[in-house]
Design an enzyme around this catalytic site. Structure first.
Site, PDB file in Angstrom:
ATOM      1  N   GLU A  61      73.689  69.885  68.444  1.00 56.30           N
ATOM      2  CA  GLU A  61      73.553  69.358  67.089  1.00 56.30           C
ATOM      3  C   GLU A  61      72.086  69.056  66.791  1.00 56.30           C
ATOM      4  OE1 GLU A  61      75.520  65.631  66.325  1.00 56.30           O
ATOM      5  OE2 GLU A  61      75.376  65.899  64.165  1.00 56.30           O
TER       6      GLU A  61
ATOM      7  N   GLU B  17      64.618  57.007  66.438  1.00 54.62           N
ATOM      8  CA  GLU B  17      64.366  55.981  67.450  1.00 54.62           C
ATOM      9  C   GLU B  17      65.164  56.269  68.724  1.00 54.62           C
ATOM     10  OE1 GLU B  17      64.914  55.501  64.226  1.00 54.62           O
ATOM     11  OE2 GLU B  17      62.940  54.754  63.663  1.00 54.62           O
TER      12      GLU B  17
ATOM     13  N   GLY C 194      84.308  64.349  64.886  1.00 55.39           N
ATOM     14  CA  GLY C 194      84.648  62.921  64.828  1.00 55.39           C
ATOM     15  C   GLY C 194      83.909  62.135  65.895  1.00 55.39           C
ATOM     16  N   TYR C 195      82.719  61.687  65.580  1.00 54.66           N
ATOM     17  CA  TYR C 195      81.897  60.964  66.554  1.00 54.66           C
ATOM     18  C   TYR C 195      81.679  59.504  66.118  1.00 54.66           C
ATOM     19  CZ  TYR C 195      80.425  64.631  69.821  1.00 54.66           C
ATOM     20  OH  TYR C 195      80.373  65.572  70.814  1.00 54.66           O
TER      21      TYR C 195
END
Lengths: 395, 379
Positions: free
Chosen positions: A249, A379, A132-133
Site C-alpha cells: 500500500e 510520522e 478493513g484495517y
C-alpha cells in the site's frame, strides 16, 4: 532478434490491434479509472472491451502466475509491456486493491484453494475488494484494533466496525483484520480474514471529505458469519500478513508523489499563465524558486523509485525502504499541490463548473492532505525508518 | 541502465575507501591545516593515488589513463568526501582532464593528459571573477596579438591555483559579459610571463587561489578548442565538475550523518540514549531520506555524463542542487545533534560543515542550479 525484442514486437502488435482508440486518450484520473467488480458500470463499451481483453490475457496482472489468471511474464517482459502501453498511450485496463494489495498477499500467504478462488477473479475484474484495517479507535496504533472474530466451530462470528474503508460501498469483498485472541499481546491476537460484503450483518456509510468527495466509508459488522476456510495465513498471525500488505500500500501511495491529479499543465506553465513572464522569467521570483526546488526534488524522487526497483532486483534492499518512498512521495505531493494552488491563484479556487473542471485543482489539493495520513502517517513512516533502517534505540 | 553500481565500480569504491581510510582520514586534513602546509596536500600521497591509476580515471588509455567514466570518478569523489582529503583529484584529474580530453587538439592531449594521469602535472580551471559563480559573465580580456593573444585580468577561487602547473583559462575574445558567444579557453603555463598566484586561505582548509594575469602572452596553439566558441566545452567541463562536487557532497553528507547517528546511539541525557527521543529520531529519519534521494540523482547524473555527455546539463543541475541541500542539512544537523561538543574544533564534525559550504559555492550553488532548471523549462 533476442527473445525480449521479439516479445516487444508481438506486444506492440497485439496492443495496436486490441486497445480501443478511446482507451488511448489521456486518462482524466479518477473519473476514467476502471475498478471492475459486480456493481461496476462501465463508462463505455471500449472500457469494458479493454478490461476483458487484457484480463483474458492476464495482462491486468502481468507478473502473476498463469494458473492464477496472471500473464506469467518475467519482470523484464512486464517492463516492456508497460513501456509499450505508455508509447501507445494505453490507459490502465483495471485498477483495484485486489491487484495492488490483496493479490500479492494471497500469493505469499494464501493456500492453494484461496489462490484459485480469488486471484483469477481479481485479474478479470470480476470482484472488487476493499480493505478493513483502521477502526475508529485504532488509527496509527493499528494493532490495537478491536473488531472481534469469535470461534464458533466451523466459522467465525465477526462484530465491530472499520473506518476509512476505501470504496466499501462499491466493493464486493473485504480483506479484514480481526482480533481472534483478546488475551494475547496486541500484535499476536490478530487474524486476516476475507468475506463477502453481501453477507448478512454488513453495512456501510460513506464519509464526505474536505474535498467534497466520498472515497471512504465507515463499515459496520453485526454478527457476520465468516467460514474458517477464509482465514489467510495462520490463526493469530494476521499481523505478518498486514505488515506485508502495508508495504504494498505504501509503494502505491508513495507513487502519488509524481501524480498530477488530472492537471496536465506543468507548474511552470500554470504560473506563467497566471503571473506572466518578465524578461523570460516568472514575474513572481519567489514562486519561481519554489517551483524549481519542487521540480528538482520530484525528479530526484522519480529516480529514487527507479533505483529502489533496481535494488529490489539485486535483493540488496531493506523492506522498510517502502516507508522512505511513502514518506517522501506523499510529502512531495502535498508540496506540489500547494504550489498548484499558489500558481493557479483565483482560478484554482473554483469549486464547480466547466472552467475549473469541477474544481479539479482545489479538490485534488484538499485530497492530497490525506496522502501523508492514509497507509500509515508520515510520522509512523519516520518511526519505521528510525527503527528498521537506522537502528536507533527505542521503545 | 540500472541505478546501481556495477561490481567493478563497487570494487573501486571499496579500494578507494580503504586506501583513504588508512592513509588520509580527517586527522590528515587537520595536520595539513595546523602545520600551515605550503602545498596544501600531501605530495607522496598524491603520487601513490596516481600510481593506483586513479588520477587517470578520465584519461583515455592511449594517453596513459584508465579510460573509465564519470561514475568511476564520482565514486572516488564520494570517498574523498567521506575523509575530506585535500588532493588535486577534482581540479586536475576531473575538471582539467575533461576540458583537455574533450576540447584539446591531438598535440595538446599528448602534451598534458599523460602527465595528468601520472600525477606529475597539476592542471586547473580558472573561471570565476566575482564572488558568485557566473561563468557566462567572464570578462577577462584576451586581445589578439602578433603571435596569439594577451591575457589581462584576474580569476578568483581557482582550486589548487597556487600549486598548479597549468591553467585552463576562460577569456573574452568577443562580445561582452553574459554573452556565451565570445568566450575562448586558453591553456596557460603557470610560469608564463605576468602570471601571479596568491593563495587564498579558506574556511575548509582546502586549496584555492587568486590568479592575476598581467599582459600574459598565450601562443595561438594554446587556444583550447575554437576561438570565440569556448562556451560549449566550458559548460561541459563545468557539468563534469558539478557532478563530481555533488558526489563529494554526498560522501561528506553521508559521513556527517553516519557519525551523527552513531552519536545518537552513545550519548545519554535524562538517563536515556538521546537516540530514543522521537524529536531526534524523526529528524534523523527525514535526513536519511534526503540523502537517499540525493544518491539517486547523483548516480543518474554521472551515468548520463557517460552515456550522453552533452545532454547531461539538466540532471547534473538536479544532482548538484540536491546534494548541496542535503549535505548542508546533514552538516547542520550533525552540529546541532552533537550539541556543545559539535562546536569544538577538537571534534571533527565541523570540518564537514566547512567543506560542504565550499562545495556548494564551487561551480554554482543550489539556487544557481535551480535557476538553470527553471530556464530550461522556460519559466
Amino acid at each position: 532478434m533476442s527473445d525480449l525484442e521479439a516479445f516487444r514486437k508481438e506486444t506492440r502488435a497485439w496492443l495496436e490491434a486490441n486497445c480501443p482508440p478511446e482507451m488511448r486518450k489521456p486518462s482524466r484520473g479518477e473519473e476514467d479509472t476502471c475498478w471492475g467488480g459486480r456493481k461496476w458500470k462501465f463508462q463505455s463499451d471500449a472500457q469494458r472491451l479493454w478490461m476483458q481483453r487484457m484480463g483474458e490475457r492476464g495482462w491486468t496482472v502481468p507478473e502473476w502466475p498463469r494458473e492464477y489468471g496472471g500473464g506469467g511474464l518475467s519482470r523484464d517482459e512486464a517492463k516492456i509491456l508497460r513501456e509499450e502501453m505508455r508509447k501507445l498511450g494505453c490507459r490502465s485496463p483495471l485498477d483495484s486493491f485486489g491487484i495492488w494489495m490483496l493479490g500479492p498477499a494471497l500469493l505469499k500467504y494464501g493456500h492453494e484453494e484461496q489462490k484459485r478462488e480469488h486471484l483469477p477473479k481479481i485479474a478479470r475484474g470480476e470482484i472488487r475488494w476493499c480493505q478493513g484495517y483502521s477502526e475508529p479507535g485504532s488509527g496509527s496504533d493499528l494493532a490495537s484494533l478491536q473488531t472481534r472474530a469469535e470461534d464458533k466451530g466451523d466459522h467465525y462470528i465477526v462484530n465491530g466496525s472499520k473506518i476509512w474503508t476505501s470504496y466499501a460501498d462499491k466493493a464486493d469483498w473485504i480483506f479484514c483484520l480481526v482480533r481472534t485472541d483478546p488475551k494475547a499481546p496486541k500484535h499476536e491476537g490478530i487474524s486476516f480474514v476475507l468475506f463477502d460484503m453481501e453477507s448478512p450483518g454488513v453495512s456501510t456509510a460513506p464519509i464526505t471529505l474536505i474535498s467534497g468527495s466520498s472515497p471512504f466509508c465507515q463499515t459496520f459488522f453485526e454478527d457476520v458469519l465468516v467460514p474458517k476456510s477464509n482465514l489467510v495465513g495462520s490463526l493469530n498471525k494476521g499481523w505478518d500478513v498486514a505488515k506485508f500488505l502495508l508495504t504494498h500500500e505504501r509503494d502505491m501511495i508513495g507513487g502519488m508523489g509524481t501524480n498530477s491529479g488530472g492537471e496536465s499543465r506543468s507548474l511552470g506553465q500554470i504560473a506563467t499563465e497566471s503571473v506572466g513572464l518578465d524578461n523570460g522569467v516568472l514575474a513572481d521570483t519567489n514562486l519561481r524558486g519554489q517551483i524549481a526546488a519542487l521540480e528538482i526534488d520530484a525528479w530526484a524522487f522519480r529516480l529514487t523509485m527507479d533505483r529502489v526497483g533496481d535494488l529490489v532486483k539485486t535483493g540488496k534492499i531493506n523492506p522498510a525502504a517502502s516507508s522512505l518512498l511513502k514518506y517522501y512521495g506523499t510529502e512531495l505531493n502535498k508540496r506540489r499541490m500547494e504550489l498548484v494552488m499558489a500558481a493557479g491563484g483565483f482560478d484554482a479556487l473554483e469549486w464547480d463548473g466547466e472552467h475549473s473542471h469541477e474544481g479539479r485543482n482545489a479538490r485534488a489539493w484538499l485530497r492530497s492532505k490525506a496522502n501523508s495520513i492514509e497507509g500509515g502517517t508520515s510520522e509512523v513512516q519516520l518511526n519505521i525508518i528510525a527503527k528498521r533502517l537506522l537502528n536507533l534505540p527505542g521503545v | 541502465m540500472a541505478l546501481v553500481l556495477t561490481d567493478e565500480q563497487t570494487m573501486l569504491r571499496d579500494t578507494t575507501r580503504s586506501f583513504l581510510g588508512k592513509n588520509a582520514p580527517i586527522s590528515h586534513l587537520r595536520q595539513l591545516r595546523d602545520s600551515r602546509d605550503p602545498i596544501g596536500f600531501s605530495q607522496p600521497l598524491w603520487k601513490e593515488f596516481a600510481d593506483n591509476g586513479w588520477a587517470g580515471i578520465l584519461v583515455p588509455e592511449n594517453h596513459g589513463g584508465l579510460g573509465l567514466g564519470y561514475v568511476e570518478a564520482g565514486v572516488v569523489m564520494e570517498e574523498l568526501g567521506h575523509t575530506l582529503t585535500p588532493s588535486p583529484f577534482f581540479a586536475s584529474a576531473v575538471v582539467a582532464a575533461t576540458a583537455i580530453s574533450r576540447a584539446g587538439s591531438d598535440a595538446q592531449k599528448s602534451a598534458y593528459l599523460r602527465k595528468i594521469a601520472a600525477g606529475d602535472l597539476i592542471a586547473t580551471l580558472a573561471i570565476d571573477e566575482s564572488p558568485k559563480h557566473r561563468p557566462a559573465n567572464s570578462a577577462m580580456s584576451a586581445k589578439r596579438s602578433a603571435g596569439g593573444f594577451i591575457l589581462e585580468g584576474s580569476k578568483s577561487y581557482v582550486v589548487d591555483g597556487h600549486v598548479a602547473d597549468l591553467f585552463v583559462v576562460a577569456g573574452r575574445t568577443a562580445g561582452s559579459a553574459s554573452d556565451t558567444k565570445g568566450i575562448t579557453l586558453f591553456l596557460v603555463d603557470s610560469k608564463a610571463k605576468g602570471v601571479r598566484a596568491e593563495r587564498t586561505s579558506t574556511v575548509d582548509s582546502h586549496n584555492a587561489a587568486r590568479i592575476a594575469f598581467d599582459k600574459t602572452p598565450v601562443a595561438a596553439d594554446h587556444v583550447l578548442g575554437e576561438i570565440d566558441n569556448g562556451w560549449k566545452p566550458l559548460d561541459g567541463t563545468l557539468n563534469a565538475g558539478r557532478a563530481a562536487l555533488a558526489s563529494e557532497m554526498l560522501g561528506a553528507g553521508d559521513e556527517a550523518f553516519g557519525r551523527t547517528v552513531n552519536y545518537l546511539k552513545e550519548r545519554k541525557q535524562f538517563g536515556k540514549l538521546i537516540g530514543e527521543f522521537q524529536a531526534l529520531q524523526h529528524r534523523a529519519a527525514a535526513l536519511y531520506c534526503e540523502l537517499e534521494v540525493t544518491r539517486s540523482a547523483v548516480l543518474k547524473a554521472l551515468q548520463t555524463l557517460d552515456e550522453s555527455f552533452d545532454g547531461a546539463g539538466p540532471i547534473v543541475a538536479v544532482a548538484k542542487a540536491k546534494a548541496g541541500q542535503s549535505a548542508t542539512l546533514a552538516a547542520q544537523e550533525g552540529i546541532q545533534m552533537h550539541g556543545g561538543i559539535g562546536m569544538t574544533d577538537e571534534f571533527d564534525i565541523g570540518f564537514f560543515l566547512k567543506r560542504v559550504r565550499v562545495c556548494q559555492e564551487l561551480f554554482g550553488d543550489a539556487n544557481f542550479q535551480a535557476d538553470r532548471i527553471a530556464r530550461l523549462s522556460r519559466y
